[in-house]
Design a protein around this motif. Sequence first.
Motif, PDB file in Angstrom:
ATOM      1  N   ILE A  54       0.859  -1.107  -0.113  1.00 59.98           N
ATOM      2  CA  ILE A  54       0.031   0.035   0.057  1.00 59.98           C
ATOM      3  C   ILE A  54       0.943   1.442   0.009  1.00 59.98           C
ATOM      4  N   SER A  55       2.004   1.248   0.656  1.00 59.70           N
ATOM      5  CA  SER A  55       2.945   2.288   0.575  1.00 59.70           C
ATOM      6  C   SER A  55       3.611   2.523  -0.631  1.00 59.70           C
ATOM      7  N   TRP A 110       4.092  10.194   7.113  1.00 59.47           N
ATOM      8  CA  TRP A 110       2.876   9.300   7.363  1.00 59.47           C
ATOM      9  C   TRP A 110       3.279   7.728   7.452  1.00 59.47           C
ATOM     10  N   LEU A 111       4.096   7.277   6.371  1.00 62.26           N
ATOM     11  CA  LEU A 111       4.645   5.978   6.527  1.00 62.26           C
ATOM     12  C   LEU A 111       5.437   5.379   7.564  1.00 62.26           C
ATOM     13  N   THR A 112       6.203   6.330   8.184  1.00 60.32           N
ATOM     14  CA  THR A 112       7.014   6.043   9.409  1.00 60.32           C
ATOM     15  C   THR A 112       6.020   5.673  10.756  1.00 60.32           C
ATOM     16  N   TYR A 113       4.787   6.449  10.571  1.00 57.18           N
ATOM     17  CA  TYR A 113       3.713   6.504  11.812  1.00 57.18           C
ATOM     18  C   TYR A 113       3.031   4.864  11.504  1.00 57.18           C
ATOM     19  N   GLU A 114       2.770   4.593  10.523  1.00 60.54           N
ATOM     20  CA  GLU A 114       2.158   3.305  10.039  1.00 60.54           C
ATOM     21  C   GLU A 114       3.033   2.151  10.350  1.00 60.54           C
ATOM     22  N   LEU A 119       4.703  -2.442  13.626  1.00 61.67           N
ATOM     23  CA  LEU A 119       5.795  -3.212  14.295  1.00 61.67           C
ATOM     24  C   LEU A 119       5.295  -3.614  15.502  1.00 61.67           C
ATOM     25  N   ILE A 120       4.576  -2.773  16.327  1.00 57.23           N
ATOM     26  CA  ILE A 120       3.932  -3.022  17.539  1.00 57.23           C
ATOM     27  C   ILE A 120       2.898  -4.306  17.544  1.00 57.23           C
ATOM     28  N   LEU A 184       9.123 -17.350   4.019  1.00 59.15           N
ATOM     29  CA  LEU A 184      10.005 -18.412   4.124  1.00 59.15           C
ATOM     30  C   LEU A 184      10.117 -18.620   5.733  1.00 59.15           C
ATOM     31  N   THR A 185       9.488 -17.391   6.409  1.00 55.96           N
ATOM     32  CA  THR A 185       9.672 -17.531   7.989  1.00 55.96           C
ATOM     33  C   THR A 185       8.330 -17.260   8.720  1.00 55.96           C
ATOM     34  N   GLY A 186       7.569 -16.586   8.081  1.00 58.08           N
ATOM     35  CA  GLY A 186       6.356 -16.060   8.671  1.00 58.08           C
ATOM     36  C   GLY A 186       6.521 -14.940   9.316  1.00 58.08           C
ATOM     37  N   PHE A 187       7.777 -14.323   9.286  1.00 57.50           N
ATOM     38  CA  PHE A 187       8.030 -13.019  10.116  1.00 57.50           C
ATOM     39  C   PHE A 187       7.369 -11.824   9.526  1.00 57.50           C
ATOM     40  N   GLY A 188       6.128 -11.486   9.930  1.00 57.88           N
ATOM     41  CA  GLY A 188       5.132 -10.435   9.796  1.00 57.88           C
ATOM     42  C   GLY A 188       5.833  -9.220   9.630  1.00 57.88           C
ATOM     43  N   ARG A 189       6.664  -8.824  10.838  1.00 59.81           N
ATOM     44  CA  ARG A 189       7.288  -7.424  10.831  1.00 59.81           C
ATOM     45  C   ARG A 189       8.157  -7.168   9.704  1.00 59.81           C
ATOM     46  N   ALA A 190       8.656  -8.044   9.035  1.00 52.88           N
ATOM     47  CA  ALA A 190       9.535  -7.739   7.901  1.00 52.88           C
ATOM     48  C   ALA A 190       8.891  -6.846   6.996  1.00 52.88           C
ATOM     49  N   ASP A 191       7.595  -6.658   6.813  1.00 56.87           N
ATOM     50  CA  ASP A 191       6.561  -5.759   5.971  1.00 56.87           C
ATOM     51  C   ASP A 191       6.932  -4.466   6.268  1.00 56.87           C
ATOM     52  N   ALA A 192       6.743  -4.086   7.644  1.00 50.17           N
ATOM     53  CA  ALA A 192       6.894  -2.881   8.366  1.00 50.17           C
ATOM     54  C   ALA A 192       8.381  -2.419   8.351  1.00 50.17           C
ATOM     55  N   ILE A 193       9.148  -3.436   8.478  1.00 50.68           N
ATOM     56  CA  ILE A 193      10.723  -2.954   8.269  1.00 50.68           C
ATOM     57  C   ILE A 193      11.130  -2.353   7.036  1.00 50.68           C
ATOM     58  N   ALA A 194      10.618  -3.165   5.905  1.00 51.50           N
ATOM     59  CA  ALA A 194      10.852  -2.662   4.758  1.00 51.50           C
ATOM     60  C   ALA A 194      10.407  -1.405   4.478  1.00 51.50           C
ATOM     61  N   SER A 195       9.104  -1.043   5.028  1.00 52.74           N
ATOM     62  CA  SER A 195       8.572   0.192   4.709  1.00 52.74           C
ATOM     63  C   SER A 195       9.395   1.253   5.393  1.00 52.74           C
ATOM     64  N   LEU A 196      10.050   0.820   6.493  1.00 53.80           N
ATOM     65  CA  LEU A 196      10.833   2.008   7.194  1.00 53.80           C
ATOM     66  C   LEU A 196      12.236   2.225   6.383  1.00 53.80           C
ATOM     67  N   LEU A 197      12.794   1.231   5.685  1.00 56.90           N
ATOM     68  CA  LEU A 197      14.005   1.447   4.818  1.00 56.90           C
ATOM     69  C   LEU A 197      13.594   2.400   3.894  1.00 56.90           C
TER      70      LEU A 197
END
Length: 320
Positions: A54-55, A110-114, A119-120, A184-197
């Motif tokens: 979406i971002s 806005w993307l940082t906030y989301e 992540l939380i 591969l891992t099911g680590f859902g927070r990877a999506d938010a981490i990619a957004s921060l990058l």
Amino acid sequence: MSGAHDHDGGGHGHTHGVSADSDKRLLTAALALILAFMAGEIVVGVLARSLALISDAAHMLTDAASIALALVAMRLAARPPRGGYTYGLTRAEILSAQANGITLLVLSAWLTYEAVRRLINPPEVTGGMVLGTALAGVVINLGATWLIGRANRDSLNVEGVFQHIVTDLYAFIATAVAGLVVVLTGFGRADAIASLLVVALMVKAGAGLVRDSGRIFLEAAPAGLSPERIGQALARRPHVVEVHDLHIWQITSGMPAASAHVLVALGEDCHAVRHDLEHVLEKDYQITHTTLQVDHASEQLLTIERRHCDDPHGPSHRRN
């Protein structure tokens, strides 16, 4: 004796004629490519519940807006001078570049906030859909980057669009990596981490555009051109007694300009000195838009250390 001359050479970097039309065609093709893909990405992003997608789609919307704004600015800048706009509307392109930079910064906030919120409390992300869409996005953005990269990037307007597209390309690469990690891992927070990058890249590009366009609006000397050094160089030319009220700025990207008041030794040819200084400015500093007021120095100035003008703007440069 005094004289003022505006010299318009062919060495400046803004585009005219065929190259400007070519830029418009390239940007229009990139716009069509981005709009077509963006529509599909929004649908997939909602279905996959992916903030990264979406971002990316939101960033592609700003890409499309930036290209549309750039095309409008090109049309305005091409209009001939009229009425009080003695340079025409050439700075419309700088307004476009600044708007692109500000848009990147606002969107990054806005993307940082989301991203922090996710992540939380990370939602469930469909990694396969994210990965497939992101890889398709990489291909689309490579095409758009290639198209805009062929345009004249000396224009800050075109450079602003290019920065948008390149940042979006990086965003899709980061999103593809995030999708692969989720698969591969099911680590859902990877999506938010990619957004921060991606946000970090957006801030860098946006800040650069705002800084560069701001320098033009504030009449700062172009990067790499030192008024102090140029003033000293002009003052060392034959028969020049003093150079003051020296101003160096940019009308728009690729159009540096200079004006100055030059005092010439008594009995020397003011016109010849002016032509010599114009040649130095064009050959050594690529400044082709010049307005030089040239006068003979008075006997008093030659014998007493005093300023020619009661209210000079900036330092005076005299032969050492």
